[in-house]
Design a protein around this motif. Structure first.
Motif, mmCIF file in Angstrom:
data_model
loop_
_atom_site.group_PDB
_atom_site.id
_atom_site.type_symbol
_atom_site.label_atom_id
_atom_site.label_comp_id
_atom_site.label_asym_id
_atom_site.label_seq_id
_atom_site.Cartn_x
_atom_site.Cartn_y
_atom_site.Cartn_z
ATOM 1 N N VAL A 3 23.172 34.997 40.638
ATOM 2 C CA VAL A 3 23.631 36.069 39.769
ATOM 3 C C VAL A 3 22.940 35.885 38.434
ATOM 4 N N THR A 4 22.468 36.957 37.801
ATOM 5 C CA THR A 4 21.824 36.839 36.506
ATOM 6 C C THR A 4 22.791 36.261 35.494
ATOM 7 N N SER A 5 22.258 35.614 34.449
ATOM 8 C CA SER A 5 23.092 34.861 33.523
ATOM 9 C C SER A 5 24.060 35.729 32.750
ATOM 10 N N THR A 6 23.828 37.040 32.682
ATOM 11 C CA THR A 6 24.732 37.909 31.936
ATOM 12 C C THR A 6 25.571 38.798 32.841
ATOM 13 N N GLY A 7 25.420 38.682 34.149
ATOM 14 C CA GLY A 7 26.133 39.566 35.062
ATOM 15 C C GLY A 7 27.397 38.946 35.591
ATOM 16 N N ALA A 8 28.236 39.774 36.210
ATOM 17 C CA ALA A 8 29.406 39.303 36.921
ATOM 18 C C ALA A 8 29.372 39.921 38.293
ATOM 19 N N SER A 9 29.879 39.224 39.301
ATOM 20 C CA SER A 9 29.838 39.787 40.647
ATOM 21 C C SER A 9 31.199 39.679 41.298
ATOM 22 N N THR A 10 31.466 40.605 42.207
ATOM 23 C CA THR A 10 32.679 40.505 42.998
ATOM 24 C C THR A 10 32.489 39.440 44.053
ATOM 25 N N ILE A 11 33.584 38.947 44.606
ATOM 26 C CA ILE A 11 33.563 37.868 45.587
ATOM 27 C C ILE A 11 34.364 38.295 46.806
ATOM 28 N N SER A 12 33.795 38.085 47.971
ATOM 29 C CA SER A 12 34.514 38.355 49.204
ATOM 30 C C SER A 12 35.326 37.127 49.591
ATOM 31 N N THR A 13 36.585 37.324 49.964
ATOM 32 C CA THR A 13 37.423 36.193 50.357
ATOM 33 C C THR A 13 38.459 36.632 51.371
ATOM 34 N N THR A 14 38.797 35.725 52.262
ATOM 35 C CA THR A 14 39.843 36.004 53.237
ATOM 36 C C THR A 14 41.114 35.245 52.915
ATOM 37 N N SER A 15 41.171 34.623 51.763
ATOM 38 C CA SER A 15 42.344 33.854 51.370
ATOM 39 C C SER A 15 43.575 34.732 51.287
ATOM 40 N N ALA A 16 44.677 34.261 51.866
ATOM 41 C CA ALA A 16 45.930 35.002 51.782
ATOM 42 C C ALA A 16 46.390 35.137 50.350
ATOM 43 N N ALA A 17 45.976 34.198 49.498
ATOM 44 C CA ALA A 17 46.405 34.230 48.109
ATOM 45 C C ALA A 17 45.891 35.458 47.387
ATOM 46 N N THR A 18 44.814 36.098 47.874
ATOM 47 C CA THR A 18 44.240 37.235 47.174
ATOM 48 C C THR A 18 44.384 38.545 47.945
ATOM 49 N N SER A 19 45.182 38.571 48.994
ATOM 50 C CA SER A 19 45.219 39.725 49.888
ATOM 51 C C SER A 19 45.749 40.969 49.211
ATOM 52 N N THR A 20 46.618 40.844 48.193
ATOM 53 C CA THR A 20 47.187 42.017 47.540
ATOM 54 C C THR A 20 46.644 42.196 46.140
ATOM 55 N N ARG A 21 45.576 41.507 45.795
ATOM 56 C CA ARG A 21 45.008 41.584 44.460
ATOM 57 C C ARG A 21 43.549 41.996 44.537
ATOM 58 N N PRO A 22 42.971 42.432 43.395
ATOM 59 C CA PRO A 22 41.539 42.723 43.411
ATOM 60 C C PRO A 22 40.737 41.478 43.760
ATOM 61 N N ALA A 23 39.547 41.683 44.319
ATOM 62 C CA ALA A 23 38.681 40.543 44.628
ATOM 63 C C ALA A 23 38.374 39.762 43.361
ATOM 64 N N PRO A 24 38.254 38.434 43.471
ATOM 65 C CA PRO A 24 37.836 37.642 42.309
ATOM 66 C C PRO A 24 36.490 38.121 41.775
ATOM 67 N N VAL A 25 36.235 37.810 40.526
ATOM 68 C CA VAL A 25 35.007 38.240 39.856
ATOM 69 C C VAL A 25 34.375 37.044 39.164
ATOM 70 N N ILE A 26 33.051 36.890 39.314
ATOM 71 C CA ILE A 26 32.331 35.833 38.612
ATOM 72 C C ILE A 26 31.962 36.318 37.214
ATOM 73 N N PHE A 27 32.362 35.550 36.197
ATOM 74 C CA PHE A 27 32.000 35.826 34.817
ATOM 75 C C PHE A 27 30.932 34.837 34.360
#
Length: 271
Positions: A3-27
């Motif tokens: 990921v470029t040093s100034t960008g953020a990206s979404t993350i795909s995950t199958t963790s139950a902990a995130t099933s009802t929340r937006p995907a994590p984001v890299i800052f």
């Protein structure tokens, strides 16, 4: 993938902990720092629930802005995540430092957010509980803004369309827009009847032709939340508010240009 040093990206995950929340984001790194961060909205990690508290850090003495809390984590060699309690309606928050973090064992929790530190900024590879995606024209990006409304909060982030949708979204953490404070409520939408997941609330906004933002109240410790639909949105006039988040809709998905109150950074593909 990188990921470029100034960008953020979404993350795909199958963790139950995130099933009802937006995907994590890299800052990207904070000012003066070198580590990337993975932002988990509405998540909490604590003893026997995905993390161990560092000594004298449960919470740290005093309150901190989001950036200050992340700084405290980055300078502590054993810190793997900063957990921030957002239940207080102030610009600074209780800050918890965690080690031995297992995101898949953490729990959805409306009043808490987890900032997971990634101490190797040259790569976005994550712990075994998550896998990152490359940044493309529909990926998430950080946004530069001079708005006073965002001075004590993380920079807004552009999210790609939700499933079945076509609009991009600008996520403003810890912000609220209402009458005489940057927005006007749509009829019968202050809030909508019932409660909704974050994605459901955004869907309600997207199908309403006059909706310019979905405001979500996160003060309840449940997987669904009160959902407010707003029009005539002026982000610069909105207010920092710990228990609310604003999802500003961008109905032209082919571009990430924003309203006059914000300017976006470019997103490039590094995959």
């Amino acid at each position: 993938t990188s990921v470029t040093s100034t960008g953020a990206s979404t993350i795909s995950t199958t963790s139950a902990a995130t099933s009802t929340r937006p995907a994590p984001v890299i800052f990207p790194p904070i000012e003066g720092g070198s580590a990337n961060w993975v932002f988990h909205l509405g998540l909490n990690c604590w003893e026997e629930h995905g993390a161990v508290s560092l000594p004298d850090s449960n919470p740290l003495l005093g309150t901190y802005t989001v950036e200050e809390c992340r700084q405290k984590c980055e300078i502590h060699p054993d810190c793997e995540a900063a957990v921030i309690a957002t239940h207080v309606s102030t610009p600074t928050f209780p800050c918890f430092l965690r080690t031995r973090v297992e995101i898949a064992q953490c729990r959805s929790y409306a009043d808490f957010d987890v900032w997971e530190i990634q101490r190797t900024p040259s790569t976005t590879s994550l712990s075994s509980s998550t896998t990152s995606t490359s940044v493309t024209s529909t990926g998430a990006s950080t946004i530069s803004t001079t708005s006073a409304a965002t001075s004590t909060r993380p920079a807004p982030v552009i999210f790609p369309p939700i499933e079945g949708g076509s609009a991009n979204w600008v996520f403003h953490l810890g912000l609220n827009c209402w009458e005489e404070h940057g927005a006007v409520s749509l009829p019968d939408s202050n809030p909508l009847l019932g409660t909704y997941t974050v994605e459901e609330c955004r869907q309600k906004c997207e199908i309403h032709p006059d909706c310019e933002a979905a405001v979500i109240a996160t003060h309840v410790s449940t997987p669904t939340f009160p959902c407010f639909l707003r029009t005539r949105v002026e982000i610069a006039q909105c207010r920092s508010y710990a228990d609310f988040d604003v999802w500003e809709i961008q109905r032209t998905p082919s571009t990430t240009s924003l309203s006059s109150s914000t300017t976006s950074t470019s997103v490039t593909s590094t995959g």
